[in-house]
Design an enzyme around this catalytic site. Structure first.
Site, short mmCIF file in Angstrom:
data_model
loop_
_atom_site.label_atom_id
_atom_site.label_comp_id
_atom_site.label_asym_id
_atom_site.label_seq_id
_atom_site.Cartn_x
_atom_site.Cartn_y
_atom_site.Cartn_z
N HIS A 282 40.60 42.05 41.08
CA HIS A 282 41.53 42.56 40.07
C HIS A 282 40.79 43.12 38.85
CE1 HIS A 282 45.11 41.35 42.14
NE2 HIS A 282 44.85 40.06 42.06
N CYS B 28 38.21 27.16 41.92
CA CYS B 28 39.40 27.98 41.74
C CYS B 28 40.34 27.84 42.93
CB CYS B 28 39.03 29.44 41.51
SG CYS B 28 40.47 30.56 41.47
N SER C 57 40.82 37.41 42.62
CA SER C 57 41.00 37.69 41.19
C SER C 57 39.87 38.55 40.63
CB SER C 57 41.10 36.38 40.40
OG SER C 57 42.26 35.66 40.75
N HIS D 164 34.05 33.61 39.04
CA HIS D 164 34.62 32.48 38.28
C HIS D 164 34.78 31.24 39.16
CE1 HIS D 164 38.08 34.25 40.31
NE2 HIS D 164 38.69 33.08 40.17
N CYS E 8 36.60 35.38 45.06
CA CYS E 8 38.05 35.28 44.92
C CYS E 8 38.66 36.66 44.71
CB CYS E 8 38.36 34.37 43.72
SG CYS E 8 40.11 34.11 43.42
#
Length: 375
Positions: free
Chosen positions: A45, A169, A42, A62, A40
């Site tokens: 990030h 997710c 994220s 995650h 992902c």
């Protein structure tokens, strides 16, 4: 036990595959042999510092699925051999948020970036003698995990792991952004900004909800072509082209619902997203920006005069313990296309290649597929 994982030790450095040590499950914990992990945005990030964990090193990942190998005391309804998906937000079902029906905002989420286990407040993972901070208390970029039971969702064993991991997710977040947070109704016109894994799921949610026109905005031509296959009616390379196109198609009324699922949210773009949204319409902000970014460009007068809604959402505004099995049942029924969302599969050691492919627009979703060679 000793295993391996993808770590970062400082910002803006590549992922490093290193030996880690994971503790055994204690009360309310579950040990899982991971089979697949989604890559992902994220987690990228974490690399840039847009999502700063409480310390380094960080174990990424995650979005994952695997097989339960061991359960600690106090775990009910989950047993060794079960196939499970990890929910990146724990959902206890008992805190005030969960009791109010906001299980995606479970109070246990307050500790997601702190690294300390829900069960006993300790650091359960070490590397080179240091405590490791797992992404959202999971860390799916490892062949094994020990996590709190509130993050574990049992699934149908017939669902392939490489698609099951996506609902941990991206798919649940995107689909829910359309049908829950966005509350898309039949006949409404919808704009989706950015069609990676989350955006393509939002697109499918809009189509299934009965949207009339589905406008997709993405700078990557290949992704725009894929969006048409997933049900988009119109595609545009940028927001300005979309404004002109949507205005023409809707006779100036614009999109009743706008779902923002770009890889990295910029405050300077919010006003454009609202300009794409109709009077009385809703702009759902699913994409995440830097936690340090507090500057937003927004015409406050038009927000008021046009009675528009700017709606933030996490995990699609849903209940992970309900939505994850539900979406997978839709997949089995042929109502949700997850197979074509998996663009490429990688080994854990290829994680940096996978993120390069994501950043350069070659993937809807890349996944890490674990094998016996990883155990």
């Amino acid at each position: 036990m000793k295993t391996k994982g993808a770590l970062i030790w400082e910002f803006n450095q590549p992922w490093s595959i290193e030996e880690i040590e994971i503790g055994d499950p204690v009360k309310d914990e579950v040990k899982i042999q991971m089979e697949a992990s989604g890559m992902c945005h994220s987690d990228h990030h974490l690399v840039t510092g847009g999502i700063p964990m409480a310390g380094f090193p960080v174990l990424g990942g995650h979005e994952g699925a695997g097989i339960v190998t061991e359960v600690g005391p106090g775990v009910e309804g989950i047993e060794p051999g079960d196939h499970v998906v990890l929910s990146f937000i724990p959902s206890c079902g008992q805190c005030p948020s969960c009791q109010a029906g906001l299980r995606n905002l479970c109070d246990l989420g307050a500790g997601l970036l702190g690294g300390q286990a829900v069960s006993d407040g300790t650091f359960r993972i070490q590397a080179k003698g240091q405590n490791v901070f797992p992404m959202t208390l999971l860390g799916t970029f490892s062949p094994y995990m020990v996590v709190h039971k509130s993050s574990v969702v049992k699934i149908d064993k017939s669902v392939p792991f490489e698609v099951a991991c996506l609902v941990g997710c991206g798919v649940t977040t995107g689909y829910g952004s359309a049908v829950r947070a966005g509350d898309i109704r039949p006949g409404e016109d919808v704009a989706i900004i950015g069609v990676g894994g989350v955006g393509m799921a939002a697109l499918q949610g809009a189509v299934n909800a009965g949207a009339r026109h589905v406008f997709v905005v993405d700078p990557v031509e290949w992704k725009r072509d894929q969006a048409l296959k997933f049900g988009a009616t119109h595609v545009y390379p940028d927001i300005l082209a979309a404004m002109a196109g949507v205005a023409e198609v809707t006779w100036g009324l614009m999109a009743k619902k706008t779902i923002v699922t770009v890889g990295e949210l910029k405050g300077e773009d919010i006003d454009n997203y609202l300009n794409l949204t109709s009077k009385g319409g809703t702009c759902v902000v699913t994409a995440i920006g830097s936690l340090l970014d507090t500057n937003v460009t927004l015409n406050l007068a038009m927000l008021t005069l046009m009675q528009k809604n700017l709606q933030g959402t996490i995990f699609g505004g849903g209940n992970p313990h309900y939505d994850i099995p539900q979406l997978l049942s839709m997949y089995k029924a042929g109502k949700l296309n997850l197979d074509d969302m998996v663009t490429r599969q990688y080994k854990l050691e290829q994680i940096n290649d996978g993120y390069k492919d994501m950043l350069e627009g070659r993937n809807i979703r890349g996944i890490i597929r674990y094998t016996d060679a990883d155990r």
